[in-house]
Design a protein around this motif. Structure first.
Motif, mmCIF file in Angstrom:
data_model
loop_
_atom_site.group_PDB
_atom_site.id
_atom_site.type_symbol
_atom_site.label_atom_id
_atom_site.label_comp_id
_atom_site.label_asym_id
_atom_site.label_seq_id
_atom_site.Cartn_x
_atom_site.Cartn_y
_atom_site.Cartn_z
ATOM 1 N N PHE B 6 0.747 -1.159 0.072
ATOM 2 C CA PHE B 6 0.082 0.056 0.092
ATOM 3 C C PHE B 6 0.718 1.347 -0.148
ATOM 4 N N GLN B 38 -8.528 3.105 -2.096
ATOM 5 C CA GLN B 38 -7.101 3.552 -1.950
ATOM 6 C C GLN B 38 -6.354 2.380 -2.274
ATOM 7 N N PRO B 40 -3.458 0.448 -4.151
ATOM 8 C CA PRO B 40 -1.969 0.916 -4.658
ATOM 9 C C PRO B 40 -1.866 0.831 -6.334
ATOM 10 N N LYS B 473 -2.474 4.561 7.018
ATOM 11 C CA LYS B 473 -1.795 5.623 6.215
ATOM 12 C C LYS B 473 -1.132 6.640 7.002
#
Lengths: 127, 476
Positions: B6, B38, B40, B473
């Motif tokens: 990620f 979200q 990658p 994150k």
């Protein structure tokens, strides 16, 4: 060498018992117990109101090594549990005689417990 | 630490080139998701490099010596994979009609036949997905049997103090009350204590043989008789079957129910690489009470009125059964016996060599595994079983099982298995002796291990007290 505090009674399964003036007792684990368990990371206590036999389960204690049961050194009814241990189980390692697990009432079986001298003597047989 | 998937990628990178849209674009009117997922943005090459790197961090039996006690981390022959990848096994559907999957049903029936011969039981059920699930299913079978025989007062299951933790857990999950049986000084079940405890409330005794100290319970016939005389049943945890295949059978010892771990003894993938398989075998009088459906004579029988019902969707992890059958058929009767003989020989050799430097928990020749105790070193030098285990990682050996069984202080439980050559065992002896020298000369150096791994010594206390279970994150 494990510390054995004066003024308490002990069981061979390494719990201590303090008799309070109103006839109830406080129960905790001995220095030998906390040292053998290693770093304690979780304590799950049986709830207040539960009747427990002598040598019946009082709590589950989880350390990095294993999950172990804490056995009741006396018979009785759990009156109160030490809620502080839920968020701070490490207190049993830091000060095992200053932090109790539960208070019991209607207590029986105190006569079967060991004096500090007798418990110290018993510990020497385990070394 | 390298990056997670990620955290990788560059905006606009992608792993697939989709063809040009040939229909009008359509935007869904309802928004099922509040924010973008979200994912990658990575190319195929970046994905491949990431997962290849991850795979190189894993230590399995294909990389290193893996003497994890009681887990039987034996090598899984690649021919098992060839068999399991045959199209007739991979291109089937679990809801296909019986007449289209006769070959698969024959695999189940044939494996059942061989396992009954190996264990001395009368029938097997392959539904359980792993060992603990097998225990649970076996105990539910016992409970079902007792209930239908109006023996509801039998609520107590005996478990030795050296048992696998799953035993008491399975018994409680199945609705029983657990009572612990003490071990005697030789590490075996205290027969007189058991005799005094068995009564009309006894539902079952759970036992592994050889036990978790790697010792054969010599009094096993007496033990099973005590439980049967009290009206209870005896359950065999097959974790340690690798020691006795072709030599002794749980069925002949008096066990009523067994579970086997195909992923241990029968060389199918293990641990995170599973899935596992924990079939349960029973004596004739318990067959009607097993989970259903039953597979018999090429038919899947749903109509089993006394069965406890289904324990898993469909019929267990079929691909694992193909691998186990391949293993059994290639080795045959003599090969399986030889497997157990070499497993015991390897363990005894290692125990003998290590006993020059290490203290053994029990001073008796072991079966397929043995338990060392670092109690003396912990007391004298302040080094623990954990320190030795971490040192082994730095020297290219997967650690043995630690702090188990619970009745041994500072335990290291070693099971080399039959698939290791003598040179590997000798190297392990050399490494373990070297670590003990280091424990004496420079305990701090040992306590700093591992230093060769991507992550060094983990603060296990902190990890247990304040676990961070989910990556977020910006919180790397």
């Amino acid at each position: 060498m494990s510390v054995v505090k004066e003024g308490l009674l002990y069981s061979k399964s390494h719990e201590w018992v303090e008799t309070l003036p109103d006839g109830t007792v406080k129960i905790g684990i001995s220095d030998y117990a906390q040292d053998s368990l290693g770093d304690i990371v979780f304590v799950d206590m049986h709830p207040a109101g539960e009747e427990v036999e002598a040598e019946g389960a009082l709590a589950d204690v989880e350390s990095v090594k294993a999950v172990s049961e804490i056995y009741s050194p006396v018979a009785g009814t759990i009156k109160e549990t030490n809620e502080e241990l839920i968020d701070a189980p490490e207190k049993l390692n830091e000060d095992c005689y200053g932090n109790w697990i539960c208070v019991m009432e209607n207590v029986g079986g105190l006569d079967d417990l060991l004096s500090p001298e007798a418990y110290s003597e018993y510990l020497t047989t385990l070394e | 630490m390298s990056q997670l998937i990620f955290e990788r990628g560059t905006q606009g990178h992608r792993g697939v080139a989709l063809p040009k849209l040939q229909v009008p674009a359509y935007t869904l009117k309802t928004k099922l998701r509040a924010e973008k997922p979200q994912l990658p943005s990575v190319s195929e090459l970046e994905v491949v490099r990431h997962y290849t790197e991850c795979s190189q961090r894993v230590k399995g039996v294909d990389h290193v010596f893996y003497p994890l006690g009681s887990c039987t981390m034996k090598y899984n022959p690649k021919v098992n994979e060839d068999a399991a990848n045959l199209e007739g096994f991979t291109a089937i559907h679990p809801l296909a009609p019986e007449e289209d999957v006769q070959g698969c049903l024959e695999v189940v029936a044939t494996l059942e036949k061989y396992l009954t011969q190996i264990t001395g039981m009368d029938a097997f059920c392959f539904q359980p997905a792993a060992g603990a699930h097998g225990e649970f299913s076996g105990l539910m079978t016992i409970r079902n049997y007792l209930k239908r025989h109006h023996e509801d007062q039998r609520t107590v299951v005996f478990v030795p103090d050296s048992a696998h933790g799953t035993n008491p857990a399975s018994a409680v999950m199945a609705g029983f009350t657990v009572r612990q049986i003490p071990s005697n000084a030789e590490g075996n079940v205290d027969v007189e204590a058991l005799r005094a405890m068995a009564d009309e409330t006894t539902a079952a005794l759970m036992l592994t043989n050889p036990n978790t100290l790697g010792l054969f319970e010599k009094d096993i016939l007496e033990i099973t008789k005590i439980i049967h005389d009290a009206g209870g049943l005896v359950y065999y945890d097959g974790a340690n079957l690798n020691a006795i295949m072709g030599i002794a059978r749980p069925g002949d010892m008096g066990f009523d129910v067994v579970h086997l771990n195909l992923h241990k003894t029968f060389s199918t993938p293990h641990g995170g690489g599973g899935p596992g398989s924990g079939p349960i075998g029973v004596k004739r009088h318990l067959i009607p009470y097993l989970p259903s459906p039953r597979i018999e004579n090429g038919r899947i029988h749903e109509d089993c009125p006394e069965s406890l019902g289904r324990m898993k969707m469909f019929y267990g992890n079929f691909g694992v059964m193909v691998r186990a059958l391949t293993y059994v058929m290639i080795l045959g009767k003599e090969g399986l016996r030889r497997t157990s003989q070499v497993a015991v020989l390897n363990a005894r050799y290692l125990e003998h060599e290590l006993s020059r430097n290490y203290d053994m928990a029990i001073d008796q020749p072991c079966m397929h595994e043995f338990v060392m105790t670092l109690k003396r070193q912990h007391h004298d030098l302040g080094v623990s079983a954990m320190d030795i285990a971490k040192g082994m990682i730095d020297r290219g050996i997967h650690p043995p099982t630690m702090y188990f069984p619970l009745i041994v202080e500072e335990a290291l439980m070693v099971e080399p298995t039959e698939t290791e050559p003598k040179a590997v065992l000798d190297e392990a002896v050399r490494v373990l002796s070297e670590l003990l020298d280091l424990a004496t000369s420079d305990p701090q150096a040992l306590q700093a291990c591992p230093t060769t791994t991507p992550v060094g010594r983990i603060d296990e206390v902190q990890a247990a007290r304040h676990p961070i279970l989910r990556w977020q994150k910006g919180n790397e």
